[in-house]
Design a protein around this motif. Structure first.
Motif, mmCIF file in Angstrom:
data_model
loop_
_atom_site.group_PDB
_atom_site.id
_atom_site.type_symbol
_atom_site.label_atom_id
_atom_site.label_comp_id
_atom_site.label_asym_id
_atom_site.label_seq_id
_atom_site.Cartn_x
_atom_site.Cartn_y
_atom_site.Cartn_z
ATOM 1 N N PRO A 38 -1.490 -27.241 -57.252
ATOM 2 C CA PRO A 38 -1.731 -28.392 -57.569
ATOM 3 C C PRO A 38 -0.881 -29.941 -57.801
ATOM 4 O O PRO A 38 0.503 -28.958 -57.096
ATOM 5 N N PRO A 39 -1.406 -30.756 -57.478
ATOM 6 C CA PRO A 39 -0.668 -32.452 -57.347
ATOM 7 C C PRO A 39 0.738 -32.058 -57.866
ATOM 8 O O PRO A 39 1.115 -31.785 -58.987
ATOM 9 N N ALA A 40 1.203 -33.031 -57.372
ATOM 10 C CA ALA A 40 2.317 -33.177 -57.963
ATOM 11 C C ALA A 40 2.427 -33.530 -58.898
ATOM 12 O O ALA A 40 3.410 -33.547 -60.525
ATOM 13 N N SER A 41 0.866 -34.777 -59.603
ATOM 14 C CA SER A 41 0.938 -35.339 -60.669
ATOM 15 C C SER A 41 0.169 -33.451 -61.915
ATOM 16 O O SER A 41 0.415 -34.439 -63.218
ATOM 17 N N VAL A 42 0.410 -33.127 -61.423
ATOM 18 C CA VAL A 42 -0.388 -32.145 -62.399
ATOM 19 C C VAL A 42 1.635 -31.657 -63.252
ATOM 20 O O VAL A 42 2.691 -31.277 -62.712
ATOM 21 N N PRO A 43 1.481 -31.651 -64.839
ATOM 22 C CA PRO A 43 2.987 -31.622 -65.221
ATOM 23 C C PRO A 43 2.681 -29.763 -64.753
ATOM 24 O O PRO A 43 2.021 -29.167 -65.097
ATOM 25 N N ALA A 44 4.491 -29.438 -64.323
ATOM 26 C CA ALA A 44 4.637 -27.960 -64.193
ATOM 27 C C ALA A 44 4.667 -26.834 -64.898
ATOM 28 O O ALA A 44 4.092 -25.838 -64.785
ATOM 29 N N LEU A 45 4.434 -27.737 -66.480
ATOM 30 C CA LEU A 45 4.141 -26.197 -67.596
ATOM 31 C C LEU A 45 2.655 -26.327 -67.475
ATOM 32 O O LEU A 45 2.544 -24.678 -68.370
ATOM 33 N N LEU A 46 1.501 -26.749 -66.805
ATOM 34 C CA LEU A 46 0.212 -25.794 -66.849
ATOM 35 C C LEU A 46 0.605 -25.697 -65.743
ATOM 36 O O LEU A 46 -0.383 -24.574 -65.708
ATOM 37 N N HIS A 47 1.497 -25.841 -64.703
ATOM 38 C CA HIS A 47 1.602 -24.442 -63.386
ATOM 39 C C HIS A 47 0.512 -22.842 -63.533
ATOM 40 O O HIS A 47 -0.115 -22.322 -63.076
ATOM 41 N N GLU A 48 1.226 -22.106 -64.557
ATOM 42 C CA GLU A 48 1.085 -20.590 -64.672
ATOM 43 C C GLU A 48 -0.332 -20.434 -64.855
ATOM 44 O O GLU A 48 -0.897 -19.437 -64.310
ATOM 45 N N GLN A 49 -0.681 -21.418 -66.083
ATOM 46 C CA GLN A 49 -1.531 -20.998 -66.535
ATOM 47 C C GLN A 49 -3.112 -21.449 -65.653
ATOM 48 O O GLN A 49 -3.781 -20.790 -65.272
ATOM 49 N N ILE A 50 -2.497 -22.131 -64.993
ATOM 50 C CA ILE A 50 -4.083 -22.835 -63.785
ATOM 51 C C ILE A 50 -3.680 -21.233 -62.492
ATOM 52 O O ILE A 50 -5.696 -21.058 -62.174
ATOM 53 N N ALA A 51 -2.367 -21.306 -62.179
ATOM 54 C CA ALA A 51 -2.525 -20.114 -61.800
ATOM 55 C C ALA A 51 -3.274 -18.439 -61.795
ATOM 56 O O ALA A 51 -4.681 -17.956 -61.238
ATOM 57 N N ALA A 52 -3.239 -18.457 -63.437
ATOM 58 C CA ALA A 52 -3.962 -17.621 -63.304
ATOM 59 C C ALA A 52 -5.384 -17.000 -63.360
ATOM 60 O O ALA A 52 -6.474 -16.234 -63.692
ATOM 61 N N VAL A 53 -5.727 -18.652 -64.144
ATOM 62 C CA VAL A 53 -7.565 -18.710 -64.090
ATOM 63 C C VAL A 53 -8.097 -19.169 -62.340
ATOM 64 O O VAL A 53 -9.175 -17.962 -61.783
ATOM 65 N N ASP A 54 -7.201 -18.947 -61.429
ATOM 66 C CA ASP A 54 -7.291 -19.280 -60.280
ATOM 67 C C ASP A 54 -7.356 -18.297 -59.920
ATOM 68 O O ASP A 54 -8.350 -17.720 -59.135
ATOM 69 N N ALA A 55 -6.849 -16.711 -59.970
ATOM 70 C CA ALA A 55 -6.764 -15.707 -59.829
ATOM 71 C C ALA A 55 -7.940 -15.081 -60.146
ATOM 72 O O ALA A 55 -8.911 -14.465 -59.737
ATOM 73 N N THR A 56 -8.882 -15.479 -61.501
ATOM 74 C CA THR A 56 -9.193 -15.550 -62.045
ATOM 75 C C THR A 56 -10.905 -15.680 -60.880
ATOM 76 O O THR A 56 -12.281 -14.802 -60.700
ATOM 77 N N VAL A 57 -11.127 -16.880 -60.343
ATOM 78 C CA VAL A 57 -11.947 -17.429 -59.834
ATOM 79 C C VAL A 57 -12.038 -16.314 -58.088
ATOM 80 O O VAL A 57 -13.043 -15.720 -57.767
#
Length: 80
Positions: free
Chosen positions: A13-32
């Motif tokens: 994720p770009p630097a403008s994406v808050p770190a608190l979202l990164h873990e869950q974004i990665a989890a969704v990305d894993a399903t994709v």
């Protein structure tokens, strides 16, 4: 005013994406990744009432709710 951004599923994720979202974004990305969807869908970061909302083109949403918690769901099913 905060500016949003876009990036590919599975990419850092770009630097403008808050770190608190990164873990869950990665989890969704894993399903994709597991589903083998090609081309990769893209994320869009927006801000709603000062809180970050990351929405994947598939309808998956990772966002911060009013209480500061990270919520994962689908665009059609989320309520605040």
């Amino acid at each position: 005013m905060r500016m949003g951004t876009r990036w590919d599923s599975g990419a850092e994720p770009p630097a403008s994406v808050p770190a608190l979202l990164h873990e869950q974004i990665a989890a969704v990305d894993a399903t994709v990744t597991l589903s083998g969807v090609q081309p990769k869908p893209r994320w869009t970061l927006t801000w709603l009432e000062g809180r970050p909302v990351a929405e994947l083109e598939t309808g998956a949403v990772v966002r911060q709710d009013r209480d500061g918690q990270v919520v994962v769901g689908h665009v059609d099913a989320l309520e605040d």
